[in-house]
Design a protein around this motif. Sequence first.
Motif, mmCIF file in Angstrom:
data_model
loop_
_atom_site.group_PDB
_atom_site.id
_atom_site.type_symbol
_atom_site.label_atom_id
_atom_site.label_comp_id
_atom_site.label_asym_id
_atom_site.label_seq_id
_atom_site.Cartn_x
_atom_site.Cartn_y
_atom_site.Cartn_z
ATOM 1 N N SER A 91 0.830 -1.228 0.000
ATOM 2 C CA SER A 91 0.000 0.000 0.000
ATOM 3 C C SER A 91 0.854 1.263 0.000
ATOM 4 O O SER A 91 0.539 2.238 0.669
ATOM 5 C CB SER A 91 -0.930 0.023 1.219
ATOM 6 N N VAL A 92 1.963 1.245 -0.736
ATOM 7 C CA VAL A 92 2.873 2.386 -0.764
ATOM 8 C C VAL A 92 2.373 3.386 -1.810
ATOM 9 O O VAL A 92 2.363 3.084 -3.010
ATOM 10 C CB VAL A 92 4.301 1.928 -1.145
ATOM 11 N N THR A 93 1.921 4.529 -1.358
ATOM 12 C CA THR A 93 1.512 5.563 -2.319
ATOM 13 C C THR A 93 1.845 6.949 -1.767
ATOM 14 O O THR A 93 1.875 7.157 -0.559
ATOM 15 C CB THR A 93 -0.015 5.571 -2.598
ATOM 16 N N VAL A 94 2.079 7.862 -2.690
ATOM 17 C CA VAL A 94 2.134 9.294 -2.369
ATOM 18 C C VAL A 94 1.215 9.962 -3.385
ATOM 19 O O VAL A 94 1.306 9.683 -4.596
ATOM 20 C CB VAL A 94 3.581 9.825 -2.446
ATOM 21 N N THR A 95 0.305 10.777 -2.896
ATOM 22 C CA THR A 95 -0.677 11.418 -3.774
ATOM 23 C C THR A 95 0.041 12.249 -4.842
ATOM 24 O O THR A 95 1.087 12.859 -4.568
ATOM 25 C CB THR A 95 -1.605 12.301 -2.908
ATOM 26 N N ARG A 99 4.133 14.241 -4.882
ATOM 27 C CA ARG A 99 5.233 13.348 -5.273
ATOM 28 C C ARG A 99 6.561 14.088 -5.430
ATOM 29 O O ARG A 99 6.586 15.289 -5.646
ATOM 30 C CB ARG A 99 4.891 12.632 -6.587
ATOM 31 N N ARG A 100 7.638 13.313 -5.350
ATOM 32 C CA ARG A 100 9.016 13.766 -5.575
ATOM 33 C C ARG A 100 9.425 14.904 -4.650
ATOM 34 O O ARG A 100 10.103 15.837 -5.031
ATOM 35 C CB ARG A 100 9.227 14.196 -7.056
ATOM 36 N N ARG A 101 8.955 14.785 -3.398
ATOM 37 C CA ARG A 101 9.443 15.706 -2.369
ATOM 38 C C ARG A 101 10.068 14.911 -1.234
ATOM 39 O O ARG A 101 10.192 15.409 -0.115
ATOM 40 C CB ARG A 101 8.296 16.477 -1.739
ATOM 41 N N GLY A 102 10.306 13.643 -1.491
ATOM 42 C CA GLY A 102 10.992 12.841 -0.482
ATOM 43 C C GLY A 102 10.082 12.135 0.513
ATOM 44 O O GLY A 102 10.563 11.574 1.495
ATOM 45 N N LEU A 103 8.764 12.105 0.256
ATOM 46 C CA LEU A 103 7.874 11.465 1.243
ATOM 47 C C LEU A 103 8.090 9.957 1.343
ATOM 48 O O LEU A 103 8.107 9.405 2.447
ATOM 49 C CB LEU A 103 6.410 11.762 0.901
#
Length: 422
Positions: A91-95, A99-103
Motif C-alpha cells: 500500500s505504498v503511495t504518495v498522492t 510526489r518527488r518531495r521525499g515522502l
Amino acid sequence: MSHDRGQDDGVDLRAVDEDGYAAWTRACHRGFLRSAITDEDLALSPSVLEMVPGRVLGAYDGDRCVGTFRTFSRELTAPGGGLLTACAVSSVTVTATHRRRGLLGRMMARELPAARDRGEAVAILIAAEYPIYGRFGFGPATWTTEWTVDVPRTGLGRYEPPRGGRVDLAEAAEVRAAGPALHDRFRRSVPGAISRDARWWQVNTGEIQPPIRQWRDPFYALYRDDSGRVDGLLVYTVEDIWEGKLPQCPLTVRHALAATPEAERALWHYALSVDWTAKLHTGPRPPDDVLPLLLGDPRAAQVTTHGDYMWLRVLDVPAALRARSYGTTGSLVLRIHDEAGIAGGRYELNASTEPGASEVRTTTRDADLAMDVRELAALYLGDESVVRLATLGRIEELTPGAAARADLLTRTSRRPWCPDMF
Ligand SMILES: CC(=O)SCCNC(=O)CCNC(=O)[C@H](O)C(C)(C)COP(=O)(O)OP(=O)(O)OC[C@H]1O[C@@H](n2cnc3c(N)ncnc32)[C@H](O)[C@@H]1OP(=O)(O)O
C-alpha cells in the motif's frame, strides 16, 4: 502515537488508528489511480487488508492524507526450507500532488529500521515499477513468467486420472477448508514463498467481495492422492468465446498450487484437456516452471510476460544468512555497503548445507567480495549469480575466484518463486 514532521514541507508522518482507516484507504486507492471506490469498499477494506496497529503509516498535509505505507509480518521460505520472519511492505503511495518531495524516502527511513528492531531480518514487497526501490536497498529476488499455451499444439492426449490419484471439481467452501494445509506444505518447500492468512482464502474464494475487485466465480479443482490427501489446487476461469462454430474459450489459471510432482503434472494435464479451450493462460509462474517441458511440443507454450516480481531488502545480515542453507560448505567474507546504515559491515560466513546451521559473524578479515546491500538482496534467495553481477561491475571480486565460489554456495537447483500478490 509518534509524529515525524518534515523539516520544511509541513507534512507529518503518523501511525493511523481505526478512525483514520477510511481516509487512509481512500488516499491509497487514489495513489493507485482507482477512483471508483465505494463506501462498501471502504467498510470492507480492513477485512481485505491486514491493518496491524502501529504499522499503518500515513503522511498528512494538515488533515489531508497524502501518503500511505503499511507493513505486516509474513513467514518467508529461504533456500533449504529455513523460515524467517519478513516485513511485508504494501500500500505504498504518495498522492500525485505531493510526489518527488521525499515522502517515500521519509516513510522508508522510519519503517525499515523499525522492522529490523522488531527482529524481521528482511523486508519484502512487490514493486509497481522497477526504478523505485533499489535506492532503498531492495533488489529483485524472485522473477515471474506467464505463458499462453496453444492447446491443440501441445500433443497431449486426453486427461486420464493418474493411477491412485484423482482430480475433482470442488466448491469454494471445500477450498477454504483444504487450501490452508495444502498451501502450508507447498510454501515450506519453495524458497521465496510466503505464509498466507485466513483472509487470503476468504478474498480469493469470493467469501469477501469488495466491489472494486469485481469478483467472478472461478472453477476449483482439487487433486487428491490415493489416500485422499489434498495435494494440489487449480483455480481457473473460462471465457465463453466462439469463432463461428469453433470454440476458443480461453482458460486462465488464477492459482495453481501443488505439494507433489504427481499433483503438479496431473493438474496441468487436466487444465490442458478441458473441452472447448484452444488457449490456456498460465497466470504468473516461476520462470523455470515445468509446464513447457510437460508438453509434447514445448513451443506450444509462448512466454507472454517475464519480469522481476518480489523484491527483498536485507535488514539483518547474520540472521538472514543463517536462515538459509548453502549448496556446499565453505567460507566467504562479504563487505556490504548500506547507504541507510541498517545492515552494512564486514561479515564472515561459514556456510552449512543445513538451514540455520551456518555461522555468520562480523569480522575484520579481508573481504572476498564487496557489494551494495541491494546486490545481496538479489542473491539471497539463490536466483541471481555473483559472477553475473561482478561482470556488470556491481560486485567487486577482491579474492580471485571468489565470485564463482560464492555461486556454488548460494545458487539453487530450482529458482525461487513467490506466487502471492501482497
Ligand atoms: C510495495 C508497493 O506498494 S509498490 C506501489 C508503489 N506505488 C505506486 O507505484 C503508486 C504511484 N506512485 C507513487 O505513489 C509515488 O510516485 C511513489 C510512492 C512511488 C514515490 O513517492 P515519492 O514521495 O514521490 O518518492 P520520493 O520523493 O521519496 O522519491 C525518492 C527518490 O526516488 C525516485 N522515485 C520515486 N518514485 C519513482 C518512480 N516511480 N520512478 C523513478 N524514480 C522514482 C525519486 O525521483 C527520488 O529520487 P531522487 O532522490 O534522486 O530525487
